[in-house]
Design a protein around this motif. Structure first.
Motif, PDB file in Angstrom:
ATOM      1  N   VAL A 141       0.644  -0.908   0.084  1.00 35.40           N
ATOM      2  CA  VAL A 141       0.373  -0.722  -0.111  1.00 35.40           C
ATOM      3  C   VAL A 141       1.252   1.038   0.128  1.00 35.40           C
ATOM      4  CG1 VAL A 141      -1.592   1.051   0.982  1.00 35.40           C
ATOM      5  CG2 VAL A 141      -2.023  -1.240   0.524  1.00 35.40           C
ATOM      6  N   TYR A 142       1.861   1.239   1.671  1.00 32.54           N
ATOM      7  CA  TYR A 142       2.700   2.346   0.902  1.00 32.54           C
ATOM      8  C   TYR A 142       3.333   2.451  -0.430  1.00 32.54           C
ATOM      9  CZ  TYR A 142       2.135   3.959   5.702  1.00 32.54           C
ATOM     10  OH  TYR A 142       1.945   4.832   6.569  1.00 32.54           O
ATOM     11  N   GLY A 143       4.245   1.370  -1.089  1.00 29.91           N
ATOM     12  CA  GLY A 143       4.804   1.230  -2.114  1.00 29.91           C
ATOM     13  C   GLY A 143       3.800   2.188  -3.272  1.00 29.91           C
ATOM     14  N   ILE A 144       2.442   1.948  -3.150  1.00 28.47           N
ATOM     15  CA  ILE A 144       1.571   2.678  -4.453  1.00 28.47           C
ATOM     16  C   ILE A 144       0.984   3.494  -4.055  1.00 28.47           C
ATOM     17  CG2 ILE A 144      -0.269   2.553  -4.688  1.00 28.47           C
ATOM     18  CD1 ILE A 144       0.151  -0.327  -6.297  1.00 28.47           C
ATOM     19  N   ALA A 145       1.008   4.451  -3.058  1.00 26.77           N
ATOM     20  CA  ALA A 145       0.490   5.838  -2.362  1.00 26.77           C
ATOM     21  C   ALA A 145       2.141   6.620  -3.006  1.00 26.77           C
ATOM     22  CB  ALA A 145       0.637   5.883  -1.192  1.00 26.77           C
ATOM     23  N   LEU A 276      14.665   7.359   8.488  1.00 27.98           N
ATOM     24  CA  LEU A 276      13.954   6.514   9.411  1.00 27.98           C
ATOM     25  C   LEU A 276      14.442   6.043  10.019  1.00 27.98           C
ATOM     26  CD1 LEU A 276      15.585   4.311   5.642  1.00 27.98           C
ATOM     27  CD2 LEU A 276      13.210   4.772   6.193  1.00 27.98           C
ATOM     28  N   LEU A 277      15.194   6.947  10.607  1.00 30.45           N
ATOM     29  CA  LEU A 277      16.143   6.991  11.612  1.00 30.45           C
ATOM     30  C   LEU A 277      15.131   7.153  13.146  1.00 30.45           C
ATOM     31  CD1 LEU A 277      17.645   5.956  14.317  1.00 30.45           C
ATOM     32  CD2 LEU A 277      19.060   7.734  13.915  1.00 30.45           C
ATOM     33  N   THR A 278      14.139   8.416  12.053  1.00 27.05           N
ATOM     34  CA  THR A 278      13.760   8.826  13.025  1.00 27.05           C
ATOM     35  C   THR A 278      12.026   8.280  12.976  1.00 27.05           C
ATOM     36  OG1 THR A 278      14.248  11.109  11.998  1.00 27.05           O
ATOM     37  CG2 THR A 278      11.528  11.311  12.713  1.00 27.05           C
ATOM     38  N   ILE A 279      11.872   8.272  12.128  1.00 27.80           N
ATOM     39  CA  ILE A 279      10.490   7.200  11.851  1.00 27.80           C
ATOM     40  C   ILE A 279      11.126   5.510  13.274  1.00 27.80           C
ATOM     41  CG2 ILE A 279       9.066   5.758  11.002  1.00 27.80           C
ATOM     42  CD1 ILE A 279       9.548   6.900   8.349  1.00 27.80           C
ATOM     43  N   TYR A 406      12.292   6.342  -8.122  1.00 24.07           N
ATOM     44  CA  TYR A 406      12.298   5.408  -6.287  1.00 24.07           C
ATOM     45  C   TYR A 406      11.364   6.025  -5.053  1.00 24.07           C
ATOM     46  CZ  TYR A 406      16.822   4.954  -8.811  1.00 24.07           C
ATOM     47  OH  TYR A 406      17.808   4.246 -10.232  1.00 24.07           O
ATOM     48  N   ALA A 407      10.615   6.273  -6.043  1.00 24.89           N
ATOM     49  CA  ALA A 407       9.991   6.980  -4.540  1.00 24.89           C
ATOM     50  C   ALA A 407       8.864   6.297  -3.834  1.00 24.89           C
ATOM     51  CB  ALA A 407       8.814   8.034  -5.475  1.00 24.89           C
ATOM     52  N   SER A 408       8.593   4.979  -4.897  1.00 21.62           N
ATOM     53  CA  SER A 408       8.389   3.454  -4.746  1.00 21.62           C
ATOM     54  C   SER A 408       9.094   2.453  -3.185  1.00 21.62           C
ATOM     55  CB  SER A 408       7.560   2.498  -5.703  1.00 21.62           C
ATOM     56  OG  SER A 408       6.577   1.286  -5.006  1.00 21.62           O
ATOM     57  N   ILE A 409      10.046   2.723  -3.993  1.00 19.03           N
ATOM     58  CA  ILE A 409      10.742   2.359  -2.632  1.00 19.03           C
ATOM     59  C   ILE A 409      11.317   2.550  -1.540  1.00 19.03           C
ATOM     60  CG2 ILE A 409      13.700   1.248  -2.855  1.00 19.03           C
ATOM     61  CD1 ILE A 409      13.925   0.749  -5.607  1.00 19.03           C
ATOM     62  N   ALA A 410      11.922   3.765  -1.826  1.00 18.61           N
ATOM     63  CA  ALA A 410      11.504   5.193  -0.240  1.00 18.61           C
ATOM     64  C   ALA A 410      10.175   4.596   0.229  1.00 18.61           C
ATOM     65  CB  ALA A 410      11.836   6.421  -0.696  1.00 18.61           C
ATOM     66  N   GLY A 411       8.652   4.665  -0.310  1.00 20.85           N
ATOM     67  CA  GLY A 411       7.919   4.613   0.450  1.00 20.85           C
ATOM     68  C   GLY A 411       7.399   3.033   1.214  1.00 20.85           C
ATOM     69  N   MET A 412       8.167   2.208   0.558  1.00 25.00           N
ATOM     70  CA  MET A 412       7.855   0.544   1.544  1.00 25.00           C
ATOM     71  C   MET A 412       9.298   0.702   2.727  1.00 25.00           C
ATOM     72  SD  MET A 412       7.494  -1.658  -1.839  1.00 25.00           S
ATOM     73  CE  MET A 412       8.347  -1.760  -3.073  1.00 25.00           C
ATOM     74  N   MET A 413      10.321   1.685   2.094  1.00 27.03           N
ATOM     75  CA  MET A 413      11.290   1.081   3.530  1.00 27.03           C
ATOM     76  C   MET A 413      11.093   1.939   4.584  1.00 27.03           C
ATOM     77  SD  MET A 413      14.994   2.134   1.721  1.00 27.03           S
ATOM     78  CE  MET A 413      16.143   0.986   0.748  1.00 27.03           C
ATOM     79  N   ALA A 414      10.080   3.585   4.310  1.00 27.88           N
ATOM     80  CA  ALA A 414       9.691   3.477   5.111  1.00 27.88           C
ATOM     81  C   ALA A 414       8.519   3.256   6.027  1.00 27.88           C
ATOM     82  CB  ALA A 414       9.064   5.477   4.684  1.00 27.88           C
ATOM     83  N   SER A 415       7.440   2.381   5.156  1.00 24.34           N
ATOM     84  CA  SER A 415       6.962   1.728   5.681  1.00 24.34           C
ATOM     85  C   SER A 415       7.880   0.268   6.393  1.00 24.34           C
ATOM     86  CB  SER A 415       5.740   0.642   4.460  1.00 24.34           C
ATOM     87  OG  SER A 415       4.723  -0.870   4.956  1.00 24.34           O
ATOM     88  N   PHE A 416       8.263  -0.224   5.955  1.00 27.16           N
ATOM     89  CA  PHE A 416       9.079  -1.259   6.974  1.00 27.16           C
ATOM     90  C   PHE A 416       9.945  -0.499   7.997  1.00 27.16           C
ATOM     91  CE2 PHE A 416      13.911  -3.157   7.766  1.00 27.16           C
ATOM     92  CZ  PHE A 416      13.316  -4.161   7.925  1.00 27.16           C
TER      93      PHE A 416
END
Length: 438
Positions: A141-145, A276-279, A406-416
């Motif tokens: 979902v985060y990858g799509i968004a 990512l560290l902040t999250i 690369y936005a989709s990969i960044a979104g999935m990393m954030a979700s992870f």
């Protein structure tokens, strides 16, 4: 011309998917009283093992839920980020989660009084299984968004937190109208089945939306256009210094398109690691406190009936004000990305604050210093607001700080990293009953 999101259909679906991303988790943790006070509260079984299961139920449930969730989110990051593949994983995992909740609903009818410890482990197993599917779903979902305009990522995040509000409201309604805990659980879990099936149908519907398909294919088309530009520029290259600089930028852009494997992920990680560290810090603090610490804080001033104190001032207040915090991220001034880590570290003060509230009042050596429910409620509201506000900013910044493709990969990393922070917090929450007995 770019199509518009007519009637905000795509935004609404992303919002609904955000709710579904934490719906399984919220439905399970909101059922804490059903599991601890009904299913595991067996008069003819007072073993120390069962007492431990009851005392730390939410922590155990959190670990059983988030460990597979984070593992499969990590695996999912390395699978295809093509929108058709992501969409297929979304609808299939929604259907699977609905099936698991049908089993959980069926178990409410079973008389488990003779095998409470077995019931506990069955519950943990079902939580483990449903969160395998949920981890894949959430990451997709985060990858799509991330392929859509930035406000759609925040729509997912707002839904992510509002799912807890919805779960808490249905819990309060179930407690009010159901004659027994068993009937309340059946009502409650049935809502989860219906909602997940609704999101399943939404996902099948949205794939035909013009606005949605335009953005799902946009980055790939931009990539092809960049390659064409490179070839044409090479053919017409001259000695002009400005053209030479432009050429270097285009060639650099083309070079980055060739990144693959670990180089690609390192390239994205290097650009967004502070976010990512902040999250991780935000979610560590938040989920070391919620739900296991807050759910075991008992009332002092009789503001409302004890029956509703935890459902209202823990399970309802947290997601409600966290969602408000998400909304504020779109309206309040936005601090620079590099300062978010400072604000997230300041939230560590919430841990001793809640430990000195009326947490496990009958099983603690440390004094209760926060002796007023109003102070506790104000602290809970502030903790929730800051969690929603800062997490929204950090998650929105991630896809904005990398190249569009690369936005989709960044979104999935954030979700992870959301799940990683949650898992760290839930594990650390097991230490709090020990701390208050020092």
């Amino acid at each position: 011309m770019e199509p518009t999101d007519k009637k905000y259909i795509v935004y609404i679906v992303m919002f609904f998917h955000g709710i579904a991303a934490l719906f399984a988790w919220n439905m399970l943790i909101n059922s804490d009283s059903y599991f601890v006070d009904y299913k595991l509260n067996v008069s003819n079984n007072s073993s120390e093992t069962l007492k431990t299961y009851r005392k730390n139920f939410l922590s155990y449930l959190g670990i059983a839920s988030k460990a597979p969730n984070i593992l499969f989110q990590f695996i999912n990051m390395f699978l295809s980020s093509n929108y058709k593949s992501l969409s297929k994983r979304i609808w299939s995992t929604l259907l699977f989660q609905a099936l698991v909740f049908i089993v959980i609903t069926g178990l409410a009818f079973a008389d488990s009084s003779q095998w409470p410890e077995i019931f506990f482990w069955i519950t943990m197993l079902l939580a483990f299984i449903v969160n395998i599917a949920n981890g894949i779903f959430q990451c997709c979902v985060y990858g799509i968004a991330a392929k859509l305009p930035v406000q759609y990522t925040n729509a997912v995040t707002m839904g992510f937190n509002l799912s807890g509000v919805i779960a808490a409201i249905f819990l309060i309604i179930s407690l009010s109208i159901a004659p027994t805990p068993k009937v309340s659980a059946v009502y409650f879990f049935s809502v989860a089945v219906i909602y997940l099936l609704l999101c399943f149908m939404n996902e099948l519907f949205i794939r035909k939306n013009k606005f949605y398909t335009f953005y799902m294919t946009k980055n790939a088309q931009i990539g092809d256009q960049n390659i064409d530009i490179v070839m044409k520029t090479i053919a017409s290259r001259d000695s002009n210094q400005n053209d030479s600089k432009q050429m270097d930028i285009i060639i650099s852009d083309k070079h980055q398109q060739t990144l693959s494997g670990y180089q690609l992920y390192l390239h994205v990680f290097y650009q967004i690691w502070p976010q990512l560290l902040t999250i991780i810090v935000i979610y560590f603090v938040t989920f070391s406190i919620f739900p296991s610490l807050q759910a075991n804080i008992r009332p002092l001033n009789q503001l409302i009936s004890d029956k509703y104190f935890v459902p209202v001032f823990c399970f309802l207040i947290f997601p409600l004000f966290k969602t408000i915090g998400n909304s504020l991220a779109e309206w309040l001034p936005k601090p620079s990305p590099k300062f978010l880590i400072v604000y997230s570290l300041l939230r560590l003060i919430f841990i001793p604050f809640f430990l000195f509230c009326n947490f496990f009042p009958n099983d603690r050596h440390l004094p209760v210093l926060i002796g007023n429910d109003i102070l506790y409620i104000l602290g809970a509201i502030l903790m929730s607001l800051t969690s929603g506000y800062l997490s929204s900013l950090a998650i929105m910044y991630c896809p904005m700080l990398v190249e569009p493709r690369y936005a989709s990969i960044a979104g999935m990393m954030a979700s992870f990293t959301i799940l990683f922070g949650i898992l760290l917090g839930l594990n650390f929450s097991l230490v709090y009953p020990i701390i208050i007995n020092l």
